[in-house]
Design a protein around this motif. Structure first.
Motif, short mmCIF file in Angstrom:
data_model
loop_
_atom_site.label_atom_id
_atom_site.label_comp_id
_atom_site.label_asym_id
_atom_site.label_seq_id
_atom_site.Cartn_x
_atom_site.Cartn_y
_atom_site.Cartn_z
N GLU A 1 27.45 -14.29 -38.56
CA GLU A 1 28.09 -14.69 -37.31
C GLU A 1 27.10 -14.64 -36.16
OE1 GLU A 1 30.94 -15.82 -34.44
OE2 GLU A 1 30.67 -16.15 -36.59
N ALA A 2 26.20 -13.66 -36.17
CA ALA A 2 25.18 -13.58 -35.12
C ALA A 2 24.27 -14.80 -35.15
CB ALA A 2 24.37 -12.30 -35.27
N ILE A 3 23.85 -15.20 -36.34
CA ILE A 3 23.01 -16.39 -36.47
C ILE A 3 23.79 -17.63 -36.04
CG2 ILE A 3 21.90 -17.92 -38.14
CD1 ILE A 3 20.22 -15.53 -37.62
N ARG A 4 25.02 -17.73 -36.48
CA ARG A 4 25.84 -18.90 -36.12
C ARG A 4 25.96 -19.03 -34.61
NH1 ARG A 4 31.03 -20.84 -34.91
NH2 ARG A 4 31.63 -18.76 -34.19
N LYS A 5 26.26 -17.92 -33.95
CA LYS A 5 26.42 -17.94 -32.50
C LYS A 5 25.12 -18.35 -31.82
CE LYS A 5 29.71 -16.41 -30.71
NZ LYS A 5 31.00 -17.00 -30.30
N GLY A 6 24.01 -17.81 -32.29
CA GLY A 6 22.72 -18.16 -31.71
C GLY A 6 22.39 -19.63 -31.90
N MET A 7 22.66 -20.15 -33.09
CA MET A 7 22.38 -21.56 -33.36
C MET A 7 23.22 -22.47 -32.47
SD MET A 7 20.13 -22.16 -35.86
CE MET A 7 19.18 -21.15 -37.00
N LEU A 8 24.48 -22.13 -32.31
CA LEU A 8 25.39 -22.99 -31.54
C LEU A 8 25.07 -23.00 -30.05
CD1 LEU A 8 28.87 -22.30 -33.20
CD2 LEU A 8 27.28 -24.18 -33.62
N HIS A 9 24.28 -22.03 -29.59
CA HIS A 9 23.97 -21.95 -28.15
C HIS A 9 22.47 -21.97 -27.89
CE1 HIS A 9 28.16 -21.44 -27.28
NE2 HIS A 9 28.25 -20.38 -28.06
N SER A 10 21.74 -22.71 -28.71
CA SER A 10 20.30 -22.85 -28.53
C SER A 10 19.96 -24.24 -28.00
CB SER A 10 19.57 -22.61 -29.86
OG SER A 10 19.73 -21.27 -30.27
N ARG A 11 18.74 -24.36 -27.48
CA ARG A 11 18.34 -25.61 -26.82
C ARG A 11 17.22 -26.35 -27.54
NH1 ARG A 11 16.68 -23.38 -21.10
NH2 ARG A 11 16.07 -21.60 -22.39
N GLY A 12 16.77 -25.85 -28.69
CA GLY A 12 15.58 -26.41 -29.32
C GLY A 12 15.81 -27.65 -30.15
N GLU A 13 14.73 -28.43 -30.30
CA GLU A 13 14.73 -29.52 -31.28
C GLU A 13 14.66 -28.93 -32.68
OE1 GLU A 13 12.40 -33.16 -30.53
OE2 GLU A 13 11.57 -32.09 -28.81
N LEU A 14 13.88 -27.86 -32.81
CA LEU A 14 13.79 -27.11 -34.05
C LEU A 14 14.32 -25.71 -33.79
CD1 LEU A 14 10.20 -28.12 -35.26
CD2 LEU A 14 12.39 -29.05 -36.04
N LEU A 15 15.11 -25.19 -34.73
CA LEU A 15 15.72 -23.87 -34.56
C LEU A 15 15.30 -22.97 -35.72
CD1 LEU A 15 17.84 -26.24 -33.54
CD2 LEU A 15 19.23 -24.27 -32.97
N LEU A 16 14.67 -21.87 -35.38
CA LEU A 16 14.19 -20.93 -36.38
C LEU A 16 14.97 -19.63 -36.30
CD1 LEU A 16 11.81 -20.14 -38.45
CD2 LEU A 16 10.80 -19.00 -36.46
N MET A 17 15.51 -19.19 -37.43
CA MET A 17 16.11 -17.86 -37.49
C MET A 17 15.09 -16.91 -38.10
SD MET A 17 18.77 -18.22 -40.72
CE MET A 17 18.46 -16.58 -41.41
N LEU A 18 14.95 -15.73 -37.51
CA LEU A 18 14.02 -14.74 -38.03
C LEU A 18 14.57 -13.35 -37.77
CD1 LEU A 18 10.91 -14.46 -35.68
CD2 LEU A 18 12.97 -15.67 -35.05
N ASP A 19 14.26 -12.44 -38.67
CA ASP A 19 14.81 -11.09 -38.58
C ASP A 19 14.15 -10.29 -37.47
OD1 ASP A 19 16.54 -11.58 -40.65
OD2 ASP A 19 15.23 -10.75 -42.20
N ALA A 20 14.88 -9.29 -36.99
CA ALA A 20 14.41 -8.47 -35.88
C ALA A 20 13.36 -7.45 -36.29
CB ALA A 20 15.60 -7.74 -35.24
N ASP A 21 13.10 -7.32 -37.60
CA ASP A 21 12.14 -6.30 -38.04
C ASP A 21 10.71 -6.82 -38.12
OD1 ASP A 21 12.32 -7.97 -40.21
OD2 ASP A 21 13.09 -6.46 -41.61
N GLY A 22 10.52 -8.13 -37.97
CA GLY A 22 9.17 -8.68 -38.03
C GLY A 22 8.57 -8.66 -39.42
#
Length: 336
Positions: free
Chosen positions: A148-169
């Motif tokens: 759900e966190a990823i979904r929410k971030g994707m739906l409210h992003s502005r990029g041409e390309l959207l990258l999901m990445l974990d918070a632990d690096g």
């Protein structure tokens, strides 16, 4: 007499198994039906708050035209300790790249999934440091799950390309260029076909493509050493994933994935699973929409503090069953 007793016990056991199986199947169907319309993205308008000016910034929609080249979505749940290092590395990379290429624009969207530690405070420090145009925070209020966190971030992003990445690096952020390169290669092929058909307009955001970072090449190597129970559980999980979503992607669970805006729009307006198995649902939906899927090797190292534990597995299996039942029975409708 003994035979009668044994037979009676067998009958009772079979009856118990039947009752349990019936209850389980009923529960699955009930839950799948309950979630039937649970993916509606018509929600209350989301707002970003600028901690510097205390002004509210309207939240964009995935249906709006792209305003940035790259969006990085970082889900965070109780990541007070690991988030600063990962964000420092990410921002250093992005700033250096932007300094070399003036056309490169970016944003980092941190989605706080109901953290109860200092994650929100840490995230706002980065907003203050880098401005709300480059770093934004979405607060979910309570814990919903990584999906759900990823979904929410994707739906409210502005990029041409959207990258999901974990918070632990765990995956180095500069590996984004590997995924980016492959997406552009596939998009160029589409561009060539479109130009042959007389369509000369081309934007990377308009072509649905998904790129999956993969750790499959690291199996058996020291860099990917995991705790024994994680190896055991993941082997079993991969088998179940193969049955639920079919072949195609060897490592569905790597938290490093990139989507074009067109792909994200199709996928994340349909996602229903909130937690760990949303990655498998993404693969299923990519196949349904016939979105090209690329699997690309990335560097990866295990970072202490993982949220995955043996108790996560029953929930993951439950979600896979729900997904299979929901889609295969037609209870979960897919918006085109």
């Amino acid at each position: 007499m003994e035979f009668v007793i044994v037979w009676t016990m067998v009958e009772l056991l079979l009856a118990l198994i039947l009752v349990v199986a019936t209850a389980f199947i009923s529960a699955v169907f009930f839950e799948a039906y309950r979630r039937k319309n649970n993916n509606s993205h018509v929600e209350a308008p989301a707002i970003f708050e600028d901690p510097n000016s205390l002004k509210q910034v309207p939240c964009p929609s995935i249906f709006d035209p792209a305003e940035k080249y790259l969006s990085l979505i970082v889900p965070a749940f109780n990541e007070e300790l690991r988030l600063p290092g990962a964000l420092d590395e990410t921002m250093n990379y992005l700033q250096q790249r932007a300094a070399k290429d003036k056309s490169f624009t970016y944003e980092v969207v941190i989605v706080d999934d109901g953290s109860v530690d200092g994650t929100k405070r840490v995230a706002f420090e980065f907003v203050k440091k880098y401005s709300v145009d480059n770093v934004r925070i979405i607060l979910l209020g309570r814990n919903h799950g990584k999906g759900e966190a990823i979904r929410k971030g994707m739906l409210h992003s502005r990029g041409e390309l959207l990258l999901m990445l974990d918070a632990d690096g765990a995956t180095k952020v500069n590996d984004v260029e590997k995924l980016e390169k492959q997406i552009h290669a596939v998009a160029e092929q589409d561009k060539f076909r479109d130009s042959s058909a007389g369509n000369s307009s081309f934007r990377i955001s308009d072509i649905p493509i998904a790129a999956f970072g993969s750790r499959a090449h690291l199996e058996g190597k020291a860099l990917a050493t995991r705790k024994w129970y994680r190896n055991f559980l993941m082997k079993g999980f991969h088998l179940v994933v193969l049955l639920a979503a079919g072949p195609g992607i060897r490592d569905t669970q790597c938290g490093f994935k990139m989507f074009t805006r067109a792909a994200a729009r199709k996928l994340f307006t349909n996602i229903r699973l909130n937690r760990w198995c949303f990655d498998v649902e993404v693969v299923y939906l990519c196949k349904w929409f016939k979105i090209p899927m690329l699997e690309i090797s990335v560097s990866w190292s295990e970072i202490p503090g993982s949220k995955v534990n043996p108790l996560s597995i029953p929930n993951m299996l439950w979600e896979l069953v729900l997904m299979s039942v929901g889609y295969r029975t037609g209870m979960w409708k897919i918006r085109s």
